[in-house]
Design a protein around this motif. Structure first.
Motif: not given
Length: 71
Positions: A46-59
């Motif tokens: 979850d942290k990897c997805v949050e930091k590396l792949f999530a766009r701004e404002g995306e959960t």
């Protein structure tokens, strides 16, 4: 029943009870470790997805869906 048979049955019962306690301890310990590892892996991904792949404002969930190609 002879005294020997009664003593033998008590010994067998003690061995079976001891085995069951050991088995419960081992299985219980394994399940705790397994649960901890799975939860830890989930947190790391979850942290990897949050930091590396999530766009701004995306959960994180939205980013995972987008990355997997789900609509």
């Amino acid at each position: 029943m002879s005294k020997f048979v009664k003593v033998n049955e008590k010994i067998a019962e003690g061995v079976v009870n001891g085995y069951k306690k050991i088995e419960e301890g081992v299985v219980g310990g394994y399940k705790k470790i397994e649960t901890g590892v799975v939860e830890g892996f989930g947190n790391v991904t979850d942290k990897c997805v949050e930091k590396l792949f999530a766009r701004e404002g995306e959960t994180v969930e939205e980013a995972k869906k987008r990355l997997s190609g789900e609509k």
